[in-house]
Scaffold this motif. Structure first.
Motif, short mmCIF file in Angstrom:
data_model
loop_
_atom_site.label_atom_id
_atom_site.label_comp_id
_atom_site.label_asym_id
_atom_site.label_seq_id
_atom_site.Cartn_x
_atom_site.Cartn_y
_atom_site.Cartn_z
N PHE A 176 0.83 -1.21 0.00
CA PHE A 176 0.00 0.00 0.00
C PHE A 176 0.87 1.27 0.00
N LEU A 177 2.06 1.18 0.60
CA LEU A 177 2.92 2.37 0.75
C LEU A 177 3.30 2.99 -0.61
N PRO A 178 3.82 2.19 -1.58
CA PRO A 178 4.11 2.83 -2.87
C PRO A 178 2.87 3.38 -3.55
N TRP A 179 1.73 2.75 -3.29
CA TRP A 179 0.47 3.25 -3.89
C TRP A 179 0.19 4.66 -3.40
N LEU A 180 0.42 4.91 -2.12
CA LEU A 180 0.14 6.24 -1.56
C LEU A 180 1.01 7.29 -2.23
N LEU A 181 2.31 7.03 -2.33
CA LEU A 181 3.20 8.03 -2.93
C LEU A 181 2.93 8.13 -4.43
N GLY A 182 2.66 6.99 -5.08
CA GLY A 182 2.35 7.01 -6.51
C GLY A 182 1.10 7.83 -6.80
N THR A 183 0.10 7.70 -5.93
CA THR A 183 -1.14 8.46 -6.12
C THR A 183 -0.87 9.95 -5.92
N ASN A 194 -1.38 16.23 -1.39
CA ASN A 194 -0.07 15.56 -1.36
C ASN A 194 0.43 15.39 0.06
N ILE A 195 0.22 16.43 0.87
CA ILE A 195 0.70 16.34 2.25
C ILE A 195 -0.04 15.21 2.98
N VAL A 196 -1.35 15.12 2.75
CA VAL A 196 -2.11 14.08 3.44
C VAL A 196 -1.65 12.69 2.99
N PHE A 197 -1.40 12.54 1.69
CA PHE A 197 -0.91 11.25 1.19
C PHE A 197 0.43 10.90 1.85
N VAL A 198 1.30 11.90 1.91
CA VAL A 198 2.62 11.63 2.49
C VAL A 198 2.49 11.33 3.99
N MET A 199 1.56 12.04 4.64
CA MET A 199 1.35 11.78 6.08
C MET A 199 0.82 10.36 6.30
N LEU A 200 -0.09 9.95 5.42
CA LEU A 200 -0.59 8.57 5.52
C LEU A 200 0.56 7.59 5.33
N PHE A 201 1.42 7.93 4.38
CA PHE A 201 2.60 7.09 4.13
C PHE A 201 3.43 6.98 5.40
N ILE A 202 3.71 8.15 6.00
CA ILE A 202 4.57 8.15 7.19
C ILE A 202 3.90 7.36 8.32
N ALA A 203 2.59 7.62 8.51
CA ALA A 203 1.88 6.96 9.61
C ALA A 203 1.89 5.44 9.42
N ILE A 204 1.65 5.00 8.19
CA ILE A 204 1.56 3.56 7.95
C ILE A 204 2.96 2.93 7.97
N PHE A 205 3.93 3.65 7.44
CA PHE A 205 5.31 3.14 7.48
C PHE A 205 5.76 3.00 8.94
N TRP A 206 5.47 4.04 9.72
CA TRP A 206 5.86 4.01 11.13
C TRP A 206 5.21 2.83 11.84
N GLY A 207 3.93 2.66 11.62
CA GLY A 207 3.20 1.58 12.29
C GLY A 207 3.68 0.20 11.88
N SER A 208 4.05 0.05 10.61
CA SER A 208 4.40 -1.28 10.13
C SER A 208 5.87 -1.62 10.33
N PHE A 209 6.72 -0.63 10.05
CA PHE A 209 8.17 -0.92 10.06
C PHE A 209 8.96 -0.01 11.00
N GLY A 210 8.58 1.30 10.99
CA GLY A 210 9.36 2.28 11.74
C GLY A 210 9.44 1.97 13.22
N ALA A 211 8.27 1.80 13.86
CA ALA A 211 8.26 1.58 15.31
C ALA A 211 9.01 0.30 15.70
N PRO A 212 8.75 -0.84 15.02
CA PRO A 212 9.50 -2.05 15.41
C PRO A 212 11.01 -1.89 15.22
N ILE A 213 11.42 -1.30 14.12
CA ILE A 213 12.86 -1.18 13.86
C ILE A 213 13.50 -0.18 14.82
N PHE A 214 12.83 0.96 15.00
CA PHE A 214 13.35 2.01 15.88
C PHE A 214 13.48 1.50 17.32
N SER A 215 12.42 0.83 17.80
CA SER A 215 12.46 0.36 19.20
C SER A 215 13.53 -0.71 19.38
#
Lengths: 696, 177
Positions: free
Chosen positions: A272-279, A380-401
């Motif tokens: 879904f992440l590339p879809w958000l930025l692609g859109t 565009n900002i909302v799409f990118v924010m969705l990207f950040i939020a979903i990336f953080w939830g899926s990969f960012g938080a586990p990797i960062f922690s």
């Protein structure tokens, strides 16, 4: 023979890709056309070569060459022909080769179709596409080789190798056939024919706009040439990814048997992440084309989209995340990670270099909050924010922690259900308002006026939903906002056709088709907006108002849920299907208002030969536009089957999701279809001043 | 053969607008970022689940806290009440990082000294993948009674995902499949 053929063709494709990349780069340095043509020919050759490789693998699958480890692993003698075809992408090695095949097909198309128009960009397009292809082919050759065969060594051990080793003999074909693994039962579904290829086309297809973006940065041709050359390629990748995502949902709904279609699973999110930025990119390029703004931003979005594609591939194929969709933990994780890191660093570095040189300056500035460009920026900002939020939830938080705290913190479905709805809602609001605003400056009054009819139409839809669906006031309001984004698109189209009908005296059908033909991009886009609104209403309804119950019923007994009655009629145990699976089937009748409306057959399939998971609970559903009555057979009395236990769901509006996806494809085809120049010229010449209402 | 224009084309001079930062948009943007950042932070705080092993769960202070744990399913312990949709089973501790998952799961299930944990799941149809030596990734809370009350069950059977090396049966007709 097939293994050697496939392996050699893959190896030659790998060499051709490397040669093409090197020669394309060298041709720029020495400025030699002949060398560039040589690079192009080598790049073109990768496609027929990989067609041979994939063809060899396919023939091996169809002709049951179990000595090839991949064939042994994903098929067995009971596998129907149909699933032998889909087994091509049924496991890591085959799907990686398939992925490379699609990538070479895209490169082949772009090199043929865009060669004349974009010669200056082409050396770099060859360089980037072929380097990427060579990387993926190296994974197939050195890590996940689908052409390896089993051999028995003199000491009776079994080894895998493409070519015969000294003293090795092939295993007896009867033994191979008897022991073959068979396709993962989860993948034996209709959705598996189209879901993976579409998803790969979506992922891989973004290589073309990405390579053109990189080519623009590397060559210094920073005009809109790269955008014009890649618009249709981007749309093709985008619609494939969109459909791939929806069909993945449909597969989960039909096969995984939990009553839902989207679980915010990391692998789903990775796609879904590339879809958000692609859109976001598809929207913001319009501003660059029309207003000469956001040049850096557009580059950034395209680089980000492809970077997300490679990251998603890494996450899915490396075993980084635990998911029902993921591939095996594999050795290709590290190479993929380094490729992703290197590719992203080089592209961002190039972008920053051009930016610092001042070559990506915008030609206009923002004027007013409600101008179309400002609303596009917000989108565009909302799409990118969705990207950040979903990336953080899926990969960012586990990797960062893991890195910072030494312990892994994961974010579950709750996180996504809390963070993403306001952002999705904001997108729907913008989808409703932005098409009505004008470039430059728009007044609130003008916007308000344009919104009157769409609001009335949206209110009618909300009324209809309130009458047929369970819904609270807040949900109805959200339905309204989503519906508005669709009715605006609908009304703008009707208004355009009406203007032609009035001013040119055209019949409604002619007015409508001529309007769309005049600006396919705009009206294709409107249809896509409408489809997303329909999809959004379906997603909201099925998420918020799903009802469920479970009950053990004796034959003849019934249960009730949401106005439906389900009667348990009987049981068919031990039915053997053609592919050898054993089916236990419950027969139930669904009634509404005392009338029998459907006979359903929820069942449990047992795969006696499958390793690992060998049972599948297959739901059965009665589908209407209003809802799905979805039944799972949970358990039954083993001896008499006089009683059976069912879990039943009512999924409101879920079919709107699938219908919305269909409309989305139609809208994209309209948007991609080449403009009808002669018709456009005639139309303009006929009555230029009277077409104001149907402005392009 | 068409020749390529290697030089950068002489484009018509572009109208490039010079100017300072558009402050009102920047401030709007920052406000938006702060708002959404807050949303993400709040979601993270409420949605965060420690992903720990059975050993860590039992040795730490986790009773009543929502956590995510991973363990190997012990097949013979699975009890399923289909009428009330209640599943009970035991899992054995496995390390959070493992290279060969199939082997780790096999060893965990067969190791009498591995820490075991009883798991209780309500209102769920027994997943098809719930079987011996599957990896269970469970979200839920450890009760004071020492039972883990799972609300979300994710299962993985490594043999499904990882290419199974052909056993000796390929070479030896006497060996069982």
């Amino acid at each position: 023979m097939l293994a050697e053929l496939g392996f050699i063709a893959t190896f030659l494709a790998f060499l051709a890709a490397l040669y093409a990349a090197g020669m394309a780069f060298y041709s720029v340095r020495v400025r030699d056309d002949r060398l560039l043509l040589s690079a192009r020919n080598a790049a073109l050759a990768t496609f027929p070569l990989l067609t041979i490789s994939l063809g060899a693998l396919l023939v091996a699958l169809l002709s049951e060459q179990y000595q090839i480890a991949y064939v042994w692993n994903v098929t067995d003698p009971n596998t129907p022909t149909f699933f032998r075809l889909t087994a091509l992408w049924g496991a890591q090695a085959g799907s990686l080769l398939f992925w490379s095949g699609i990538m070479s097909a895209f490169a082949f198309g772009a090199l043929l179709l865009n060669w004349q128009g974009q010669r200056r960009l082409m050396p770099y397009v060859i360089l980037y596409t072929m380097l990427t292809l060579a990387f993926f082919l190296s994974l197939s050759l050195f890590f996940e080789n689908p052409f390896e065969r089993y051999w028995i060594m003199p000491d009776n051990s079994v080894v895998k190798s493409v070519f015969a080793l000294g003293g090795a003999v092939p295993p007896a074909s009867v033994r191979l056939a008897e022991t073959a693994n068979g396709l993962n039962p989860l993948l034996r579904h209709f959705g598996m024919i189209v879901h993976p290829p579409l998803l790969y086309m979506g992922f891989v297809g973004f290589i073309i706009p990405f390579a053109f973006a990189m080519a623009a940065l590397a060559s210094g041709d920073l005009s809109t040439n790269w955008l014009k050359a890649t618009r249709r390629w981007t749309l093709l990748a985008w619609v494939s990814l969109s459909l791939g995502l929806v069909l993945g949902g449909r597969w989960a709904y039909d096969v995984l048997g939990w009553g839902g279609w989207w679980g915010w699973d990391p692998v789903e999110n990775a796609a879904f992440l590339p879809w958000l930025l692609g859109t976001a990119f598809l929207h913001s390029v319009i501003i660059q084309e029309k207003r000469g703004m956001f040049k850096v931003w557009n580059m950034f979005l395209m680089l980000g989209t492809f970077s997300a594609v490679i990251f998603g591939t890494f996450a899915t194929r490396s075993g980084l995340v635990d998911s029902v969709h993921s591939f095996a933990r594999s050795q290709i994780g590290f190479p993929l990670f380094f490729f992703w890191f290197g590719m992203t660093s080089v592209s961002v570095g190039l972008l920053l270099w051009r930016w610092r040189r001042g070559e990506l300056r915008d030609e206009r500035r923002l004027n007013g909050w409600l101008s179309r460009e400002s609303l596009f920026v917000l989108n565009n900002i909302v799409f990118v924010m969705l990207f950040i939020a979903i990336f953080w939830g899926s990969f960012g938080a586990p990797i960062f922690s893991e890195l910072v705290m030494g312990t892994t913190i994961t974010l579950g479905k709750d996180y996504f259900l809390q963070v993403t709805p306001p952002l999705f809602l904001a997108l729907f609001v913008l989808m409703g308002v932005a098409p009505l605003s004008a470039w430059g400056v728009t007044s609130l009054r003008r916007l308000g006026k344009a919104l009157i009819v769409p609001t009335v139409l949206a209110a009618l839809i909300v009324g209809l939903l309130a009458l047929t669906q369970p819904a609270e006031p807040l949900a109805l309001l959200i339905y309204g906002v989503i519906a508005l984004s669709g009715t605006v698109a609908l009304w703008e189209t009707v208004r355009g056709a009406a203007a032609r009908h009035r001013s040119l005296g055209e019949g409604w059908y002619t007015a409508f088709t001529a309007l769309v033909a005049r600006n396919r991009r705009r009206y294709g886009g409107y249809l896509i907006h409408l489809s997303i609104a329909i999809l959004g209403i379906g997603a909201l309804g099925s998420e918020l108002y799903q009802q469920e119950t479970q009950r053990t019923l004796a034959v003849g007994q019934s249960l009730e849920l949401g106005g439906y009655v389900m009667r348990y009629d009987g049981f068919l145990g031990g039915q053997v299907a053609e592919d050898g699976r054993i089916m236990d089937i419950a027969q139930v009748t669904v009634l509404r208002d005392g009338r029998e409306i459907a006979q359903l057959r929820p069942r449990r399939d047992f795969y006696p030969n499958a390793q690992g998971m060998n049972t599948m609970t297959i739901p059965s559903a009665h589908s209407t536009l209003e809802n799905d009555f979805y039944v799972l057979l949970v358990d039954w009395e083993t001896i008499s089957a006089r009683s059976a236990t069912f879990k039943v769901f009512i999924n409101p509006l879920i079919n709107l999701i699938w219908w919305g996806a269909l409309l989305l494809v139609i809208g994209t085809i309209i948007g991609m279809y080449p403009e009808d120049r002669p018709a456009l010229a005639t139309a303009k010449a006929a009555q230029p001043s009277q077409l104001a209402g149907a402005k392009a | 053969m068409t020749h390529i224009a290697w030089e950068k084309p002489e484009n018509a001079p572009e109208e490039v607008v010079q100017g300072g930062i558009q402050w009102k948009y920047l401030i709007g943007l920052i406000a938006l970022f702060i708002g959404i950042g807050y949303l993400i932070l709040q979601g993270t705080v409420s949605g965060a689940r420690y992903f720990i092993s059975v050993d860590e769960l039992l040795s730490g202070d986790y009773v009543g806290k929502t956590v995510r744990i991973s363990g190997a399913v012990i097949g013979e312990s699975i009890r399923y009440d289909p009428q009330n949709l209640i599943i009970d089973f035991n899992i054995a501790n496995i390390p959070t990082e493992t290279k060969d998952l199939a082997r780790t799961l096999y060893e965990a299930v067969h190791d009498p000294n591995a820490t075991r944990l009883a798991v209780h799941v309500r209102n769920q149809v027994k997943p098809d993948l719930l079987q011996n030596e599957a990896q269970a990734i469970l979200t839920g809370k450890l009760g004071a009674d020492g039972v883990f009350y799972a609300t979300e069950v994710l299962l993985k059977c490594p043999s499904r995902y990882e290419e199974v090396a052909p056993n000796q049966a390929i070479a030896d007709p006497m060996a069982g499949k």
